[in-house]
Motif scaffolding. Structure first.
Motif, mmCIF file in Angstrom:
data_model
loop_
_atom_site.group_PDB
_atom_site.id
_atom_site.type_symbol
_atom_site.label_atom_id
_atom_site.label_comp_id
_atom_site.label_asym_id
_atom_site.label_seq_id
_atom_site.Cartn_x
_atom_site.Cartn_y
_atom_site.Cartn_z
ATOM 1 N N LYS A 1 40.057 46.384 60.257
ATOM 2 C CA LYS A 1 39.139 47.276 60.948
ATOM 3 C C LYS A 1 38.192 47.861 59.925
ATOM 4 C CE LYS A 1 42.528 48.599 64.401
ATOM 5 N NZ LYS A 1 43.386 49.665 64.897
ATOM 6 N N LEU A 2 36.965 48.160 60.338
ATOM 7 C CA LEU A 2 35.993 48.754 59.428
ATOM 8 C C LEU A 2 36.450 50.130 58.960
ATOM 9 C CD1 LEU A 2 32.637 47.821 61.170
ATOM 10 C CD2 LEU A 2 33.670 46.772 59.167
ATOM 11 N N ASN A 3 36.183 50.427 57.701
ATOM 12 C CA ASN A 3 36.446 51.731 57.092
ATOM 13 C C ASN A 3 37.921 52.122 57.042
ATOM 14 O OD1 ASN A 3 33.740 52.052 56.603
ATOM 15 N ND2 ASN A 3 33.383 53.119 58.528
ATOM 16 N N VAL A 4 38.835 51.164 57.188
ATOM 17 C CA VAL A 4 40.261 51.451 57.103
ATOM 18 C C VAL A 4 40.851 50.582 56.000
ATOM 19 C CG1 VAL A 4 42.476 51.419 58.293
ATOM 20 C CG2 VAL A 4 40.405 52.001 59.549
ATOM 21 N N PRO A 5 41.275 51.183 54.886
ATOM 22 C CA PRO A 5 41.863 50.375 53.822
ATOM 23 C C PRO A 5 43.207 49.791 54.256
ATOM 24 C CG PRO A 5 41.935 52.713 53.256
ATOM 25 C CD PRO A 5 41.209 52.597 54.551
ATOM 26 N N ALA A 6 43.486 48.570 53.843
ATOM 27 C CA ALA A 6 44.740 47.886 54.166
ATOM 28 C C ALA A 6 45.612 47.877 52.921
ATOM 29 C CB ALA A 6 44.456 46.470 54.649
ATOM 30 N N TYR A 7 46.611 48.731 52.892
ATOM 31 C CA TYR A 7 47.500 48.801 51.734
ATOM 32 C C TYR A 7 48.573 47.732 51.860
ATOM 33 C CZ TYR A 7 45.214 53.214 50.824
ATOM 34 O OH TYR A 7 44.269 54.168 50.558
ATOM 35 N N ARG A 8 48.770 46.968 50.808
ATOM 36 C CA ARG A 8 49.713 45.859 50.826
ATOM 37 C C ARG A 8 50.590 45.882 49.577
ATOM 38 N NH1 ARG A 8 48.495 45.544 55.450
ATOM 39 N NH2 ARG A 8 47.445 43.854 56.501
ATOM 40 N N THR A 9 51.709 45.177 49.686
ATOM 41 C CA THR A 9 52.604 44.939 48.568
ATOM 42 C C THR A 9 52.732 43.438 48.423
ATOM 43 O OG1 THR A 9 53.810 46.992 48.928
ATOM 44 C CG2 THR A 9 54.964 45.252 47.728
ATOM 45 N N GLY A 10 52.619 42.940 47.217
ATOM 46 C CA GLY A 10 52.715 41.497 47.018
ATOM 47 C C GLY A 10 52.362 41.113 45.600
ATOM 48 N N SER A 11 51.867 39.895 45.463
ATOM 49 C CA SER A 11 51.466 39.410 44.146
ATOM 50 C C SER A 11 50.157 38.639 44.269
ATOM 51 C CB SER A 11 52.553 38.520 43.544
ATOM 52 O OG SER A 11 52.778 37.397 44.366
ATOM 53 N N TYR A 12 49.428 38.596 43.182
ATOM 54 C CA TYR A 12 48.144 37.894 43.144
ATOM 55 C C TYR A 12 48.097 37.078 41.863
ATOM 56 C CZ TYR A 12 43.119 37.072 43.279
ATOM 57 O OH TYR A 12 41.891 36.486 43.300
ATOM 58 N N ARG A 13 47.880 35.777 42.011
ATOM 59 C CA ARG A 13 47.847 34.853 40.876
ATOM 60 C C ARG A 13 46.412 34.434 40.600
ATOM 61 N NH1 ARG A 13 51.379 29.303 40.668
ATOM 62 N NH2 ARG A 13 50.515 28.546 38.717
ATOM 63 N N PHE A 14 46.032 34.407 39.312
ATOM 64 C CA PHE A 14 44.678 34.003 38.954
ATOM 65 C C PHE A 14 44.690 33.191 37.670
ATOM 66 C CE2 PHE A 14 45.516 38.264 37.489
ATOM 67 C CZ PHE A 14 45.049 38.303 36.184
ATOM 68 N N GLN A 15 43.663 32.374 37.487
ATOM 69 C CA GLN A 15 43.574 31.468 36.347
ATOM 70 C C GLN A 15 43.024 32.165 35.116
ATOM 71 O OE1 GLN A 15 41.140 28.243 37.678
ATOM 72 N NE2 GLN A 15 42.689 27.442 39.047
ATOM 73 N N VAL A 16 43.512 31.707 33.942
ATOM 74 C CA VAL A 16 43.020 32.215 32.668
ATOM 75 C C VAL A 16 42.393 31.081 31.869
ATOM 76 C CG1 VAL A 16 43.607 33.353 30.492
ATOM 77 C CG2 VAL A 16 44.738 34.054 32.614
ATOM 78 N N TYR A 17 43.160 30.053 31.559
ATOM 79 C CA TYR A 17 42.718 28.885 30.787
ATOM 80 C C TYR A 17 42.003 29.259 29.494
ATOM 81 C CZ TYR A 17 44.205 26.173 34.759
ATOM 82 O OH TYR A 17 44.964 25.607 35.749
ATOM 83 N N GLY A 18 42.689 30.068 28.702
ATOM 84 C CA GLY A 18 42.175 30.457 27.390
ATOM 85 C C GLY A 18 43.322 30.614 26.417
ATOM 86 N N GLN A 19 43.012 30.549 25.137
ATOM 87 C CA GLN A 19 44.038 30.713 24.111
ATOM 88 C C GLN A 19 44.517 32.166 24.081
ATOM 89 O OE1 GLN A 19 42.921 29.198 20.302
ATOM 90 N NE2 GLN A 19 44.899 29.644 19.367
ATOM 91 N N ASN A 20 45.801 32.369 23.847
ATOM 92 C CA ASN A 20 46.380 33.708 23.917
ATOM 93 C C ASN A 20 45.724 34.698 22.956
ATOM 94 O OD1 ASN A 20 47.574 32.421 21.644
ATOM 95 N ND2 ASN A 20 49.304 33.825 21.724
ATOM 96 N N THR A 21 45.251 34.248 21.812
ATOM 97 C CA THR A 21 44.685 35.163 20.826
ATOM 98 C C THR A 21 43.224 35.513 21.088
ATOM 99 O OG1 THR A 21 44.211 33.274 19.409
ATOM 100 C CG2 THR A 21 46.273 34.473 18.997
ATOM 101 N N SER A 22 42.560 34.795 21.972
ATOM 102 C CA SER A 22 41.148 35.091 22.220
ATOM 103 C C SER A 22 40.840 35.484 23.666
ATOM 104 C CB SER A 22 40.273 33.891 21.822
ATOM 105 O OG SER A 22 40.629 32.758 22.576
ATOM 106 N N ALA A 23 41.714 35.173 24.605
ATOM 107 C CA ALA A 23 41.451 35.489 26.014
ATOM 108 C C ALA A 23 41.507 37.000 26.241
ATOM 109 C CB ALA A 23 42.460 34.795 26.906
#
Length: 164
Positions: A112-134
Motif C-alpha cells: 500500500k502507498l505510504n505504508v512501510p513493509a517491515y520484514r525479517t529475512g536475508s538478502y544476497r548480493f554479488q561482490v566479485y572482488g578481491q577481499n583486500t580491495s573490495a
C-alpha cells in the motif's frame, strides 16, 4: 478503522509547541512513530579466510563472490559494492553497484502507498572482488529503520605457493 501506521509528509505537519505536533487528518487509529532522520551506513571490514585456530590467512588470493545480510524488522536498505576499491580511475570505469531492497511483495496485503513493509529475512548480493580491495557497504537514508542481525560471505581461495 484498524490501521497499522501511515507516513505523513513532514511538510504537512506543524510544531505547535516544543513537544506538540499537529498533523492533518485524524491519525488516532494509527501507530505513531516519531524520530529524527539520519543517514545510516556500515562498511564491512576486510574479510579473510581463517585457520581452525581463527588466524587470518594473508597469503594467496581470496576472491569474494557473494555477501548475504540477515535482517529483522527492516523496511529498506541499500547495498553498495565497489569490487576494486577506491582507485578513482577504476571507479569511473567500474562504478559502485547499487541494489535496493524495499520489502514489498507484489500482491501482498502490505503493498500500500505510504505504508512501510517491515520484514525479517536475508538478502544476497554479488561482490566479485578481491577481499583486500573490495568495498562493501549497507546503508539507509530513509525514515524507516533497519536492523541487521548477521552477515556471511562466499569466496574462492587459491594459493599457488610452493615449498621446497
Amino acid at each position: 478503522m484498524n490501521r497499522r501506521e501511515t507516513l505523513i509528509d513532514p511538510e504537512t505537519y506543524q510544531w505547535v509547541a516544543a513537544t506538540v505536533v499537529s498533523v492533518p487528518g485524524d491519525e488516532r487509529a494509527a501507530k505513531v512513530v516519531i524520530g529524527e532522520g539520519y543517514d545510516f551506513a556500515f562498511e564491512f571490514s576486510t574479510q579473510y579466510v581463517r585457520t581452525q585456530r581463527g588466524e587470518a590467512i594473508t597469503t594467496g588470493r581470496t576472491q569474494l563472490r557473494t555477501f548475504t545480510v540477515n535482517f529483522t524488522g527492516t523496511a529498506y536498505f541499500k547495498t553498495e559494492v565497489s569490487p576494486h576499491g577506491f582507485n578513482p580511475t577504476v571507479e569511473e570505469v567500474l562504478p559502485a553497484k547499487l541494489a535496493e531492497f524495499t520489502g514489498k511483495t507484489l500482491g501482498s496485503e502490505s503493498l500500500k502507498l505510504n505504508v512501510p513493509a517491515y520484514r525479517t529475512g536475508s538478502y544476497r548480493f554479488q561482490v566479485y572482488g578481491q577481499n583486500t580491495s573490495a568495498r562493501i557497504r549497507i546503508s539507509n537514508d530513509t525514515h524507516v529503520g533497519s536492523t541487521f542481525v548477521s552477515a556471511e560471505w562466499e569466496a574462492q581461495y587459491h594459493n599457488r605457493s610452493r615449498t621446497s
